[in-house]
Enzyme design. Structure first.
Site, PDB file in Angstrom:
ATOM      1  N   CYS A   1       0.873  -1.171   0.000  1.00 19.06           N
ATOM      2  CA  CYS A   1       0.000   0.000   0.000  1.00 19.06           C
ATOM      3  C   CYS A   1       0.908   1.219   0.000  1.00 19.06           C
ATOM      4  O   CYS A   1       1.757   1.349   0.894  1.00 19.06           O
ATOM      5  CB  CYS A   1      -0.906   0.012   1.228  1.00 19.06           C
ATOM      6  SG  CYS A   1      -1.867   1.553   1.403  1.00 19.06           S
TER       7      CYS A   1
ATOM      8  N   CYS B   1      -0.947   3.663  -6.298  1.00 18.19           N
ATOM      9  CA  CYS B   1      -1.975   3.149  -5.394  1.00 18.19           C
ATOM     10  C   CYS B   1      -2.209   1.704  -5.808  1.00 18.19           C
ATOM     11  O   CYS B   1      -2.465   1.437  -6.991  1.00 18.19           O
ATOM     12  CB  CYS B   1      -3.271   3.951  -5.499  1.00 18.19           C
ATOM     13  SG  CYS B   1      -4.613   3.271  -4.487  1.00 18.19           S
TER      14      CYS B   1
END
Length: 230
Positions: A85, A197
């Site tokens: 992440c 992302c």
């Protein structure tokens, strides 16, 4: 030779974590089960929301939860840790300071890959959560490498795409927003596009760009295989 064990601080989001595991498996040269890589995964979707903490400003910090996960993975036998992440790397130090084993830094890995792959890349287009720009996660590493990050004008469009991926309701409208943002960055002169992302990794096959695209989840998967398999 005893291969190092990978620990994954996951769940942000859970589908991106599973996608990392799939990509590690796909990238591993294997003839049988034993040839694959040992991964210990804490796929914990209960980590406090990065969006609430950084964008909304009223959420609990994910840092303590990430530190606890790092400690559990170290105790379980992991030799190094990864975090699939990007935005969670704002809290990277919480995990890194909690353990004695290395915790990889995904923005550094990605920008280093760009530098070694295409050389000089002054302008880097960032497809990312608005939170990533707000905390300037990539900026220090870009400056060190002589790069300049570019962000789309309508970052809220990308946030809509991220939320749609997490809710498993991506439709034509979200894909159009995703493609429009990428096209805007390419038109602005980006020498490379970064999918910064890991939710975007799940829809990366829907992009059609003429500039090199670097998917941070794919970079991470390939680096894991290179580290473990030498």
């Amino acid at each position: 030779m005893v291969e190092p064990i990978v620990g994954v601080i996951g769940g942000m989001g859970p589908e991106a974590t599973v996608e990392l595991m799939r990509r590690v498996i796909d990238a591993t040269p294997a003839l049988d089960d034993a040839d694959h890589i040992h991964m210990i995964v804490d796929n914990n979707p209960k980590v406090p929301s990065r969006i609430k903490a950084l964008i909304d400003g009223d959420g609990e910090s994910p840092g303590p939860a990430m530190a606890a996960m790092a400690r559990r993975l170290e105790i379980a036998g992991a030799d190094f840790l990864v975090i699939p992440c990007n935005t969670a790397h704002h809290y990277w130090s919480h995990a890194s300071e909690a353990v004695a084993i290395p915790v990889w830094h995904l923005p550094e890995l990605t920008l280093s890959r760009i530098a070694t792959t295409i050389g000089s890349a002054e302008a880097i287009g960032m497809l990312a959560s608005p939170a990533l720009r707000q905390v300037e996660l990539y900026e220090p590493h870009c400056r060190r490498l002589g790069m300049r990050p570019l962000y789309p004008k309508r970052e809220e469009d990308l946030l809509q795409v991220i939320k749609a991926v997490k809710a498993k309701r991506v439709g034509d409208r979200e894909i159009e927003l995703f493609r429009r943002a990428a096209g805007e960055l390419a038109a602005a002169g980006a020498h490379a596009i970064v999918l910064a992302c890991t939710e975007f990794s799940l829809v990366s096959d829907r992009l059609e760009l003429q500039v090199p695209t670097f998917d941070t989840l794919q970079v991470l998967a390939e680096q894991i295989v290179a580290e473990v398999k030498g």
